[in-house]
Write a protein that holds these residues in place. Structure first.
Motif, PDB file in Angstrom:
ATOM      1  N   PRO A  74       0.256   6.552   2.982  1.00  0.00           N
ATOM      2  CA  PRO A  74       0.902   6.443   4.304  1.00  0.00           C
ATOM      3  C   PRO A  74      -0.096   6.375   5.457  1.00  0.00           C
ATOM      4  CG  PRO A  74       1.132   8.672   3.412  1.00  0.00           C
ATOM      5  CD  PRO A  74       0.584   7.821   2.311  1.00  0.00           C
TER       6      PRO A  74
ATOM      7  N   LEU B  47       4.222  -6.190   5.693  1.00  0.00           N
ATOM      8  CA  LEU B  47       3.688  -4.919   5.220  1.00  0.00           C
ATOM      9  C   LEU B  47       4.749  -4.175   4.401  1.00  0.00           C
ATOM     10  CD1 LEU B  47       1.474  -2.765   5.204  1.00  0.00           C
ATOM     11  CD2 LEU B  47       2.289  -1.993   7.439  1.00  0.00           C
TER      12      LEU B  47
ATOM     13  N   VAL C 141      -1.421   2.888   5.490  1.00  0.00           N
ATOM     14  CA  VAL C 141      -0.340   2.043   6.005  1.00  0.00           C
ATOM     15  C   VAL C 141      -0.300   2.109   7.527  1.00  0.00           C
ATOM     16  CG1 VAL C 141       2.178   1.773   6.113  1.00  0.00           C
ATOM     17  CG2 VAL C 141       1.048   2.125   3.903  1.00  0.00           C
ATOM     18  N   ASN C 142      -0.586   3.262   8.085  1.00  0.00           N
ATOM     19  CA  ASN C 142      -0.646   3.410   9.541  1.00  0.00           C
ATOM     20  C   ASN C 142      -1.660   2.426  10.137  1.00  0.00           C
ATOM     21  OD1 ASN C 142      -0.218   5.012  12.118  1.00  0.00           O
ATOM     22  ND2 ASN C 142      -2.411   5.329  11.811  1.00  0.00           N
TER      23      ASN C 142
ATOM     24  N   GLU D  28       0.853  -1.194   0.000  1.00  0.00           N
ATOM     25  CA  GLU D  28       0.000   0.000   0.000  1.00  0.00           C
ATOM     26  C   GLU D  28       0.886   1.240   0.000  1.00  0.00           C
ATOM     27  OE1 GLU D  28      -2.582   2.661  -0.319  1.00  0.00           O
ATOM     28  OE2 GLU D  28      -3.396   0.614  -0.233  1.00  0.00           O
ATOM     29  N   LYS D  29       0.530   2.254  -0.810  1.00  0.00           N
ATOM     30  CA  LYS D  29       1.346   3.470  -0.893  1.00  0.00           C
ATOM     31  C   LYS D  29       0.791   4.621  -0.059  1.00  0.00           C
ATOM     32  CE  LYS D  29      -0.757   5.411  -5.108  1.00  0.00           C
ATOM     33  NZ  LYS D  29      -1.270   6.638  -4.494  1.00  0.00           N
TER      34      LYS D  29
ATOM     35  N   LYS E 176       5.323  -0.549   2.291  1.00  0.00           N
ATOM     36  CA  LYS E 176       4.833   0.797   1.987  1.00  0.00           C
ATOM     37  C   LYS E 176       5.516   1.291   0.714  1.00  0.00           C
ATOM     38  CE  LYS E 176       4.731   5.557   3.696  1.00  0.00           C
ATOM     39  NZ  LYS E 176       5.534   6.059   2.580  1.00  0.00           N
TER      40      LYS E 176
ATOM     41  N   LEU F  36      -2.779  -0.349   8.610  1.00  0.00           N
ATOM     42  CA  LEU F  36      -2.289  -1.709   8.362  1.00  0.00           C
ATOM     43  C   LEU F  36      -1.240  -2.116   9.396  1.00  0.00           C
ATOM     44  CD1 LEU F  36      -1.946  -1.586   4.467  1.00  0.00           C
ATOM     45  CD2 LEU F  36      -3.576  -2.976   5.756  1.00  0.00           C
TER      46      LEU F  36
END
Length: 619
Positions: free
Chosen positions: A373, A394, A376-377, A370-371, A396, A379
């Motif tokens: 951010p 994970l 992503v936090n 996943e790009k 990024k 995830l």
């Protein structure tokens, strides 16, 4: 009417008006109707007791009841003013035409003075061009009232034994609103047909695509049940069920001696009985015919509320989980398969893979790429608290640029947009397919096809025209596609396949540009073409399909509203006309866009050339 359903039972709120012809006391009539549950009354704003000869220079001062009989708030919220029914400004007789014109202008002026929300006029013949001109002149002068144009839902000539013509009252309405330039303040009021003149499904579909403001129901059409209460026939109930979907109001016309309280009570009962509160209805409530710009997920990070909307659709993820299950069940190698979820968002597909791993008792090596951010936090928190770093790795980064430590056996993504490819799923997956094992790697989805259908929706046309941002021209807003949950519309023909994309695509040269010509029809009745609606069908794995195409729609799936490609102007279609459209998907180094144009029944200019008004950014 109840302010809400306290029992928790799902119902459609019904708004009922009462037709009251020249009541002795307007105030008493209004308050009585309101006490019994009506929301407004329809009545003449003039009065037959006041003779008006407007051709004489010394015509009397009186027009109708004084405005003091009601408060201003009552006039402008609770009264629909019916214009004198024998006005005929299109008469062949000069005297009748002159008197009617003066009367009409006076009554429209009086309506402005009173501040009533709507005036009701009757169309009684096909040619109403002078009437339309006078009404339209008030509309362009920024008159505050709406115009309700009353016509029969089915013209009596259809069942008359002495009529030699089959008159279509829709044509009367259509001609009138064309002369008024499709003004959004002009709506139609339909007289409910008697039981011998029930319209066909096609006729009802056409009216559902119109700005219907109210349905007039004479009390003589009601039957009496075993308890002595008024009820409507099954056929009439079916008509109301269709119109409930576009929130029309209902006008009870007392043409029999009756207790009108019972009619309001019965209509409220129908709101509960006929309302189909399925998963889709609950999900889309408040979104009907609301224009949304398509997402730009490659250049704009999605927000929490967008992810939440995605994740509410459990049906979609159940179908994805079935596809993952089938793919893993066919895994025959001894080693653990490598699965990569690209564009993982907040993790619903990651969870689906883990669910299948448990169901099949098969360990997997799982990557979440996943790009965004901020996603992503989320995830990272789920990896730490729910899944474990031994279960999920994970990453990024952008899927198109990541250099993986190993190849994937299965690549899972949910990059589809309302048109299948309109959020650049082809470009993303073409860029990410180098993550897959050559020759035997599996992509979920494996393929998807966009579908297109001609559409009639004056509501959408007017929404586009009226909501132009200050930084865009009228041409730009009509060259922009919109994501819309369609409600007030008619689909004029079954959707046809347009563009197909398959993954993985290991061709030496990948070209995602497309061009196709589609031909629809002939249409079976006169109608108005305003735009094209787009859908898609996606094969995830094997025969596991996700579809928004109306003819194959995945049951109870609420994701992906249709996408609408407008035309610059509505196009009138006659029965027997064929609709032909050419559609292009074009691209450059940094963007993708669509172009489209009409070829039949007339030729239009090409919309959105070179993506001048709308495009999807690649970076």
């Amino acid at each position: 009417m109840d302010g809400g359903d306290q029992s928790g039972e799902k119902r459609k709120q019904i708004s009922c008006g009462l037709y009251s012809s020249c009541p002795a006391s307007l105030k008493a009539a209004l308050h009585s109707a309101f006490d019994y549950g009506f929301h407004f009354i329809v009545t003449q704003i003039t009065h037959p007791n006041y003779t008006r000869d407007l051709n004489k220079p010394d015509s009397p001062f009186f027009i109708g009841r004084t405005d003091r009989v009601l408060k201003a708030t009552e006039w402008n919220r609770l009264i629909v003013g019916e214009l004198t029914t024998n006005i005929d400004v299109d008469s062949e007789i000069e005297h009748v035409r002159r008197v009617s014109k003066n009367t009409l202008k006076q009554e429209l002026g009086f309506a402005i003075h009173l501040g009533i929300p709507a005036v009701l006029l009757h169309l009684c013949k096909p040619d109403n061009v002078h009437l339309a001109r006078i009404v339209n002149s008030h509309l362009v002068s920024n008159s505050c009232f709406a115009v309700w144009v009353q016509v029969p839902l089915v013209h009596p000539s259809r069942t008359s034994p002495i009529s030699d013509k089959d008159i279509d009252s829709w044509e009367w309405w259509n001609n009138f609103r064309i002369h008024c330039d499709y003004d959004k303040r002009v709506g139609v009021v339909l007289e409910m047909p008697d039981i011998s003149s029930i319209p066909s499904t096609e006729e009802l579909d056409r009216w559902i695509g119109e700005p219907v403001k109210a349905l007039v129901i004479p009390t003589s059409y009601f039957l009496t049940n075993q308890y002595g209460k008024p009820v409507l026939s099954k056929a009439h109930q079916e008509i109301i069920r269709r119109f409930i979907t576009i929130d029309v109001q209902y006008i009870i016309h007392l043409d029999t001696e009756a207790d009108f309280f019972m009619y309001v009570k019965y209509m409220n009962f129908l709101g509960k009985k006929l309302y189909s509160c399925d998963i889709m209805a609950e999900f889309v409530q408040g979104c009907e015919d609301y224009l949304q710009c398509p997402l730009q997920p490659l250049t704009e990070h999605l927000e929490t509320n967008v992810y939440e909307v995605f994740e509410k659709d459990q049906v979609k993820y159940d179908v994805y989980q079935k596809a993952i299950y089938d793919a893993l069940q066919e895994w025959t190698e001894e080693r653990n398969p490598v699965i990569m979820v690209v564009g993982a968002g907040r993790g619903p597909l990651v969870q689906a893979v883990l669910n299948v791993s448990v169901l099949l008792n098969r360990e997997v090596k799982l990557y979440a790429i996943e790009k965004n951010p901020y996603a992503v936090n989320t995830l990272a928190e789920r990896v730490r608290r729910e899944w474990g770093s031994d279960k999920v790795t994970l990453v990024k980064t952008d899927m198109r640029s990541w250099k993986p430590p190993e190849k994937a056996d299965i690549l899972v993504s949910e990059l589809l947009g309302s048109f299948g490819d309109n959020e650049l799923s082809p470009e993303c997956l073409d860029g990410a397919q180098r993550l897959l094992c050559p020759r035997k790697g599996v992509s979920i989805p494996a393929s998807y096809t966009s579908y297109l259908a001609p559409l009639q929706s004056i509501k959408i046309y007017n929404e586009i025209r009226a909501n132009r941002p200050s930084d865009k021209t009228l041409r730009q807003v009509f060259e922009t596609p919109y994501v819309v949950h369609l409600a007030n519309y008619q689909q004029l023909a079954p959707a046809q396949a347009l563009f197909t994309f398959e993954h993985p695509n290991f061709a030496a040269y990948i070209d995602n540009r497309r061009r196709k010509r589609l031909r629809f029809g002939p249409v079976r009745q006169a109608c108005v073409l305003t735009s094209f609606a787009g859908f898609f069908e996606a094969y995830l794995y094997g025969n596991v399909v996700l579809s928004t195409n109306p003819s194959t729609h995945t049951p109870d799936m609420v994701s992906w509203f249709p996408i609408v490609f407008p035309l610059a102007e509505p196009v009138q279609l006659r029965a027997g006309d064929v609709v032909q459209v050419s559609f292009w998907r074009e691209e450059s180094t940094d963007r993708v866009w669509y172009e489209w144009c009409l070829e039949l029944p007339l030729r239009s200019s090409i919309m959105n050339p070179n993506g001048r008004s709308y495009h999807i950014k690649k970076h």
